[in-house]
Design an enzyme around this catalytic site. Sequence first.
Site, PDB file in Angstrom:
ATOM      1  N   CYS A   1      49.391   7.649 -17.968  1.00  0.00           N
ATOM      2  CA  CYS A   1      49.009   6.450 -17.230  1.00  0.00           C
ATOM      3  C   CYS A   1      50.220   6.099 -16.394  1.00  0.00           C
ATOM      4  CB  CYS A   1      48.673   5.323 -18.198  1.00  0.00           C
ATOM      5  SG  CYS A   1      48.495   3.712 -17.379  1.00  0.00           S
TER       6      CYS A   1
ATOM      7  N   CYS B   1      46.807   6.792 -10.159  1.00  0.00           N
ATOM      8  CA  CYS B   1      46.171   6.244 -11.359  1.00  0.00           C
ATOM      9  C   CYS B   1      45.426   7.368 -12.066  1.00  0.00           C
ATOM     10  CB  CYS B   1      45.197   5.135 -10.949  1.00  0.00           C
ATOM     11  SG  CYS B   1      44.214   4.475 -12.305  1.00  0.00           S
TER      12      CYS B   1
HETATM   13  N1  DGL Z   1      47.688   2.966 -13.988  1.00  0.00           N
HETATM   14  C1  DGL Z   1      46.430   3.404 -14.427  1.00  0.00           C
HETATM   15  C2  DGL Z   1      46.429   4.816 -14.953  1.00  0.00           C
HETATM   16  O1  DGL Z   1      47.250   5.613 -14.550  1.00  0.00           O
HETATM   17  C3  DGL Z   1      45.440   2.528 -15.114  1.00  0.00           C
HETATM   18  C4  DGL Z   1      45.816   1.253 -15.765  1.00  0.00           C
HETATM   19  C5  DGL Z   1      44.623   0.397 -16.038  1.00  0.00           C
HETATM   20  O2  DGL Z   1      44.200  -0.291 -15.102  1.00  0.00           O
HETATM   21  O3  DGL Z   1      44.091   0.408 -17.175  1.00  0.00           O
HETATM   22  O4  DGL Z   1      45.603   5.194 -15.738  1.00  0.00           O
END
Ligand code: DGL
Length: 273
Positions: free
Chosen positions: A199, A85
């Site tokens: 993301c 993430c």
């Molecule tokens: N998958 C996450 C990222 O790489 C975050 C998504 C979220 O919860 O806003 O930033």
Amino acid sequence: MSHSSSASAAIPADAPLLFFDSGVGGLTVLDAARTLLPDAPIVYAADFAGLPYGAKSEAEIAARVPALLGRLVERYRPRLITIACNTASTIALPQVRAALDLPIVGTVPAIKPASERSQSRVIGVLGTEATVRQPYVTNLAHEFASDAVILRFGAPELVLAAEQKLRGEVPDPAIFDRAVAGLVSQERAVKIDTVVLACTHFPLVQEELARAFGRAVTFVHGAEGIARRIAYLTRGQTFVGNGLRFVATGPASDVVPYMPALQARGFSNFETL
Ligand code: DGL
């Protein structure tokens, strides 16, 4: 032939690799890791109760992520954690590393590989709102792309669209148009040739984004690089397959719509934290 270094001798062969994200975005990192380490036992943790991270404050993320990872470490005794993430990594990596005594791999916007590819020297970055405002991103841009123009846009709707897609729903195409418009409406954007998907959810909707762009751009994300890092940090270690386990915060019923997609990826065990 199996051989283990003295450092890995103490690691049980069934100790899993733990992947962590707010939702299913980290599956894009897991997929790349499994290509290199197909026998590794896996625990994938989704903080559905905290999703979306992109709308949270830095303080909330910096408190929540180390606390959750601490509980996951107690339960699953992983050999390594991958924070799959960008939002959590760009905000909470130092706190997590300070709190936990095991290797932690983070996920940060792939500005370096994007800079290596871009000819036009205008690079787009799509991330969550929290990620695109991080000084971490500015620092990466200075370090690896100081001669390029970096245009950022926070596109939280794409997180929800990716989650919908994994549940087998069809996201509204206008979501992708709005995300692309957020980049291409900026000055110098006509020259964007490379777009960082900053993301981990966004590669799940890369096709839809490509369609919305309507012209050729190269999408770049960090999954393969992270997979190589995990393989490097676990080199010489023995893996005894213990399957793929999925653990989520929040009610078990929230996981049900995702089960077909998760089972197709090999998950056979579903738990809540
Ligand atoms: N998958 C996450 C990222 O790489 C975050 C998504 C979220 O919860 O806003 O930033």
